[in-house]
Design a protein around this motif. Sequence first.
Motif, short mmCIF file in Angstrom:
data_model
loop_
_atom_site.label_atom_id
_atom_site.label_comp_id
_atom_site.label_asym_id
_atom_site.label_seq_id
_atom_site.Cartn_x
_atom_site.Cartn_y
_atom_site.Cartn_z
N PRO A 152 0.84 -1.21 0.00
CA PRO A 152 0.00 0.00 0.00
C PRO A 152 0.87 1.25 0.00
N THR A 153 0.42 2.26 -0.69
CA THR A 153 1.19 3.49 -0.80
C THR A 153 0.26 4.64 -1.13
N PHE A 154 0.82 5.78 -1.47
CA PHE A 154 0.02 6.92 -1.90
C PHE A 154 0.17 7.12 -3.41
N ILE A 155 -0.94 7.45 -4.05
CA ILE A 155 -0.91 7.87 -5.45
C ILE A 155 -0.43 9.31 -5.47
N CYS A 156 0.55 9.60 -6.30
CA CYS A 156 1.18 10.93 -6.33
C CYS A 156 0.99 11.59 -7.69
N ALA A 157 1.10 12.90 -7.70
CA ALA A 157 0.99 13.65 -8.96
C ALA A 157 2.22 13.36 -9.83
N SER A 221 -3.67 4.33 -2.24
CA SER A 221 -3.85 3.25 -3.22
C SER A 221 -4.91 2.27 -2.74
N ALA A 222 -5.44 1.50 -3.68
CA ALA A 222 -6.49 0.51 -3.36
C ALA A 222 -6.09 -0.85 -3.89
N VAL A 223 -6.51 -1.90 -3.19
CA VAL A 223 -6.35 -3.27 -3.66
C VAL A 223 -7.72 -3.77 -4.10
N GLU A 229 -2.32 -7.60 -6.25
CA GLU A 229 -1.56 -6.45 -5.80
C GLU A 229 -2.18 -5.17 -6.33
N SER A 230 -1.77 -4.06 -5.76
CA SER A 230 -2.33 -2.76 -6.15
C SER A 230 -1.76 -2.30 -7.48
N TYR A 231 -2.50 -1.43 -8.12
CA TYR A 231 -1.99 -0.76 -9.31
C TYR A 231 -2.70 0.57 -9.48
N VAL A 232 -2.10 1.44 -10.27
CA VAL A 232 -2.74 2.68 -10.69
C VAL A 232 -2.66 2.72 -12.21
N ARG A 233 -3.73 3.16 -12.85
CA ARG A 233 -3.74 3.25 -14.32
C ARG A 233 -3.57 4.71 -14.71
N LEU A 234 -2.56 4.98 -15.51
CA LEU A 234 -2.26 6.34 -15.96
C LEU A 234 -2.63 6.47 -17.44
N VAL A 235 -3.46 7.47 -17.73
CA VAL A 235 -3.86 7.76 -19.10
C VAL A 235 -3.50 9.21 -19.40
N ARG A 236 -2.80 9.44 -20.51
CA ARG A 236 -2.49 10.81 -20.94
C ARG A 236 -3.25 11.11 -22.23
N LEU A 237 -3.93 12.24 -22.27
CA LEU A 237 -4.76 12.61 -23.42
C LEU A 237 -4.24 13.87 -24.07
N ILE A 238 -4.06 13.80 -25.39
CA ILE A 238 -3.58 14.93 -26.19
C ILE A 238 -4.66 15.28 -27.22
#
Length: 296
Positions: A152-157, A221-223, A229-238
């Motif tokens: 577990p951790t923190f989601i960061c900018a 973060s969430a499980v 295990e935990s994950y974060v999904r990063l999406v970048r939009l242009i």
Amino acid sequence: MNKIICIVIFALYSPCIVNAQVNLYVKEERNGNKTFFSENKDAYHYSVIIDLEDFENLDTRDVSGRFFIAKPGKHPLAKMRVKNIGENTSLKYTSQIIKGKYNPEFRDKIPFLIPIREGLEVKITKEIYNQDVTNEDVDKRNAGVLIHFSEPTFICAPRKGLVTQINDGNLNESNEIDDEENFIELYHEDGTFSRLYVFKSKTSRINVGDVVFPGMELAESAVLNQQAESYVRLVRLITVKEGYNLIQKNEDVAFVSSINSSLKPENGFKMISVHPKKWITFEMSKKELKKVLPTL
């Protein structure tokens, strides 16, 4: 007497545009000259394409076939002058408006921090999707990259950004809170957006309208039930121009790997989350540097 006929049709490409805070209109002067104005109630840019369908007695060279940027507030976009003063004028047009700042000369020069606490090892996986992913698809879990971590951790900018949307703790079809649907959307100064999906409901530490800096803790973060295990999904939009239309398109990002390097990881790539001061402060103004540097 001069007359003006204006028909405006907004091309809506995604749910985020349905409630768009941009009003496009034409203001007529006494001499018959006409000016397109945009009134943007949001704190970030929109891109606009104006298509002239029919016009009479107007010089439209500064409008026809061009795109414009609707900055926050009220601003003129383009002026059309009367060719023959005293004669009638008419104007019929359609428009497309979409979030983000379209820049045909965009250069991807700013890497992203891995958006979790510094020092943790992560594994990055890409969703298998063979077509271009647009803003309509980002909530279908087939866009962006998944950043896996074992504790577990923190989601960061990942970059400096303006918080434009927070989806936190909404109920799913089973009337249960679904952490997988939680996301934080950031607008960056280069006109792009990024979204961070999956965090523990009701743990967000920021509000819409806040400016966040790289490495700043945003949420816990969430499980997920079906994940080991935990994950974060990063999406970048242009925002890009496709044919005669504007769309928001998912684009891969490069992650900071050291103080002087970055890389676009391949599927299954493992790396350590690092937050060098160089990239934390890279997009800060002088005023922001004075405020933030003493805390680093």
